[in-house]
Write a protein that holds these residues in place. Sequence first.
Motif, mmCIF file in Angstrom:
data_model
loop_
_atom_site.group_PDB
_atom_site.id
_atom_site.type_symbol
_atom_site.label_atom_id
_atom_site.label_comp_id
_atom_site.label_asym_id
_atom_site.label_seq_id
_atom_site.Cartn_x
_atom_site.Cartn_y
_atom_site.Cartn_z
ATOM 1 N N ALA A 10 0.757 -1.068 0.051
ATOM 2 C CA ALA A 10 0.095 -0.082 0.052
ATOM 3 C C ALA A 10 0.819 1.137 -0.081
ATOM 4 O O ALA A 10 2.115 1.285 0.273
ATOM 5 N N SER A 11 0.318 2.220 -0.410
ATOM 6 C CA SER A 11 0.686 3.719 -0.352
ATOM 7 C C SER A 11 0.141 4.658 0.254
ATOM 8 O O SER A 11 -1.436 4.646 0.045
ATOM 9 N N PHE A 12 0.498 5.630 0.685
ATOM 10 C CA PHE A 12 -0.375 6.868 1.252
ATOM 11 C C PHE A 12 0.027 7.926 0.468
ATOM 12 O O PHE A 12 1.286 8.207 0.367
ATOM 13 N N ALA A 29 7.277 14.612 8.917
ATOM 14 C CA ALA A 29 8.422 14.364 9.631
ATOM 15 C C ALA A 29 8.793 12.679 8.837
ATOM 16 O O ALA A 29 9.479 12.191 9.626
ATOM 17 N N VAL A 30 8.752 12.435 7.777
ATOM 18 C CA VAL A 30 8.720 11.267 6.974
ATOM 19 C C VAL A 30 9.218 11.868 5.531
ATOM 20 O O VAL A 30 8.553 12.638 4.793
ATOM 21 N N ALA A 31 10.244 11.336 5.141
ATOM 22 C CA ALA A 31 10.747 11.332 3.734
ATOM 23 C C ALA A 31 9.997 10.511 2.782
ATOM 24 O O ALA A 31 9.593 9.546 2.966
ATOM 25 N N PRO A 32 9.629 10.965 1.603
ATOM 26 C CA PRO A 32 8.628 10.332 0.585
ATOM 27 C C PRO A 32 9.235 9.384 0.090
ATOM 28 O O PRO A 32 10.584 9.725 -0.244
ATOM 29 N N ASP A 33 8.675 8.518 -0.591
ATOM 30 C CA ASP A 33 9.127 7.397 -1.554
ATOM 31 C C ASP A 33 9.074 8.082 -3.008
ATOM 32 O O ASP A 33 9.839 7.590 -3.900
ATOM 33 N N SER A 34 8.174 8.749 -2.901
ATOM 34 C CA SER A 34 7.809 9.360 -4.419
ATOM 35 C C SER A 34 7.331 10.844 -4.129
ATOM 36 O O SER A 34 6.579 10.883 -3.163
ATOM 37 N N GLY A 57 0.443 17.842 -8.288
ATOM 38 C CA GLY A 57 1.821 17.563 -7.570
ATOM 39 C C GLY A 57 1.358 16.326 -6.623
ATOM 40 O O GLY A 57 0.293 16.054 -6.334
ATOM 41 N N VAL A 58 2.548 15.440 -6.243
ATOM 42 C CA VAL A 58 2.152 14.415 -5.773
ATOM 43 C C VAL A 58 3.404 14.026 -4.265
ATOM 44 O O VAL A 58 4.532 14.746 -4.756
ATOM 45 N N TRP A 59 2.798 13.535 -3.085
ATOM 46 C CA TRP A 59 3.777 13.303 -2.214
ATOM 47 C C TRP A 59 3.246 11.848 -1.639
ATOM 48 O O TRP A 59 2.182 11.704 -1.341
ATOM 49 N N SER A 60 4.101 10.900 -1.760
ATOM 50 C CA SER A 60 3.902 9.588 -1.422
ATOM 51 C C SER A 60 4.648 8.725 -0.439
ATOM 52 O O SER A 60 5.815 8.841 -0.698
ATOM 53 N N VAL A 61 4.365 7.913 0.230
ATOM 54 C CA VAL A 61 4.973 6.931 1.269
ATOM 55 C C VAL A 61 4.385 5.528 0.972
ATOM 56 O O VAL A 61 3.375 5.315 1.202
ATOM 57 N N SER A 62 5.113 4.729 0.587
ATOM 58 C CA SER A 62 4.840 3.268 0.489
ATOM 59 C C SER A 62 5.359 2.303 1.507
ATOM 60 O O SER A 62 6.249 2.449 1.968
ATOM 61 N N SER A 63 4.656 1.178 1.599
ATOM 62 C CA SER A 63 4.775 0.163 2.497
ATOM 63 C C SER A 63 5.808 -0.999 1.883
ATOM 64 O O SER A 63 6.213 -1.887 2.442
ATOM 65 N N LYS A 64 5.820 -0.836 0.651
ATOM 66 C CA LYS A 64 6.527 -2.063 -0.223
ATOM 67 C C LYS A 64 7.840 -2.669 0.172
ATOM 68 O O LYS A 64 7.934 -3.814 0.462
ATOM 69 N N ALA A 65 8.693 -1.830 0.458
ATOM 70 C CA ALA A 65 10.115 -1.974 0.965
ATOM 71 C C ALA A 65 10.031 -2.473 2.538
ATOM 72 O O ALA A 65 11.168 -3.059 2.970
ATOM 73 N N ALA A 66 9.267 -2.018 3.129
ATOM 74 C CA ALA A 66 9.242 -2.006 4.677
ATOM 75 C C ALA A 66 8.399 -3.340 5.407
ATOM 76 O O ALA A 66 8.629 -3.753 6.305
ATOM 77 N N VAL A 67 7.545 -3.597 4.501
ATOM 78 C CA VAL A 67 6.467 -4.770 5.109
ATOM 79 C C VAL A 67 6.394 -5.946 4.126
ATOM 80 O O VAL A 67 6.216 -5.729 2.943
ATOM 81 N N MET A 68 6.709 -7.253 4.934
ATOM 82 C CA MET A 68 6.857 -8.355 4.082
ATOM 83 C C MET A 68 5.481 -9.012 4.223
ATOM 84 O O MET A 68 5.451 -9.878 5.340
ATOM 85 N N SER A 69 4.443 -8.925 3.587
ATOM 86 C CA SER A 69 3.007 -9.463 4.060
ATOM 87 C C SER A 69 2.486 -9.706 2.595
ATOM 88 O O SER A 69 2.491 -8.714 1.697
ATOM 89 N N ASP A 70 1.726 -10.688 2.316
ATOM 90 C CA ASP A 70 0.681 -10.654 1.192
ATOM 91 C C ASP A 70 -0.675 -10.171 1.629
ATOM 92 O O ASP A 70 -1.629 -10.404 0.870
ATOM 93 N N GLU A 71 -0.766 -9.677 2.785
ATOM 94 C CA GLU A 71 -2.311 -9.186 3.187
ATOM 95 C C GLU A 71 -1.877 -7.642 3.367
ATOM 96 O O GLU A 71 -1.068 -7.203 3.856
ATOM 97 N N TYR A 78 1.105 -0.177 9.244
ATOM 98 C CA TYR A 78 2.589 0.221 9.015
ATOM 99 C C TYR A 78 2.325 1.784 8.504
ATOM 100 O O TYR A 78 2.997 2.849 9.298
ATOM 101 N N LEU A 79 1.711 2.266 7.508
ATOM 102 C CA LEU A 79 1.324 3.607 7.243
ATOM 103 C C LEU A 79 0.768 4.525 8.015
ATOM 104 O O LEU A 79 1.290 5.722 8.453
ATOM 105 N N VAL A 80 -0.196 3.746 8.638
ATOM 106 C CA VAL A 80 -0.982 4.605 9.844
ATOM 107 C C VAL A 80 0.079 5.270 10.942
ATOM 108 O O VAL A 80 0.051 6.090 11.358
ATOM 109 N N GLU A 81 0.888 4.090 11.455
ATOM 110 C CA GLU A 81 1.667 4.345 12.501
ATOM 111 C C GLU A 81 2.942 5.140 11.953
ATOM 112 O O GLU A 81 3.235 6.256 12.712
ATOM 113 N N ARG A 82 3.499 5.009 10.830
ATOM 114 C CA ARG A 82 4.354 5.936 10.064
ATOM 115 C C ARG A 82 4.115 7.102 10.034
ATOM 116 O O ARG A 82 5.089 8.230 10.356
#
Length: 139
Positions: A10-12, A29-34, A57-71, A78-82
């Motif tokens: 997922a991404s936010f 206070a988070v660097a974007p992935d994109s 314009g877009v600002w986006s953070v992804s869970s792809k590299a940080a979370v290993m789950s197929d759900e 993870y995104l809610v907490e981060r």
Amino acid sequence: MTSKHQLAYASFSIYQDAEPSEFWTRYFAVAPDSAGVKGERFITPSGRMSAGVRRIGVWSVSSKAAVMSDELTPHLRYLVERLALPRADLPELLRQTNARMRFFCYWSNETGDRVPDVPDDIRALMEAMGGTIEIDEYR
């Protein structure tokens, strides 16, 4: 070493033109992935320079590299907490900047028997803040 293709992530994202992407980086206070500015060219997922320019314009953070789950649930949590969601002032910031926000969920369902898992509390959180949850299902 081989890597297993994830079946979910997922991404936010925040889409708007009023503030530079650094505004959202400071706010969360988070660097974007994109991130990108309307009118600029960008690197496509295939690694090539885009033929056109960003329409918004877009600002986006992804869970792809940080979370290993197929759900989806672990990715969304993870995104809610981060991003420390919910934030009481975020709906007003979105209104002031004419911005939209969303959780964008990748969902691979080649077998056709997987059902996306988006917890009710996260659905309610996004609705209360004025955001959306979109699921892009691939078969």
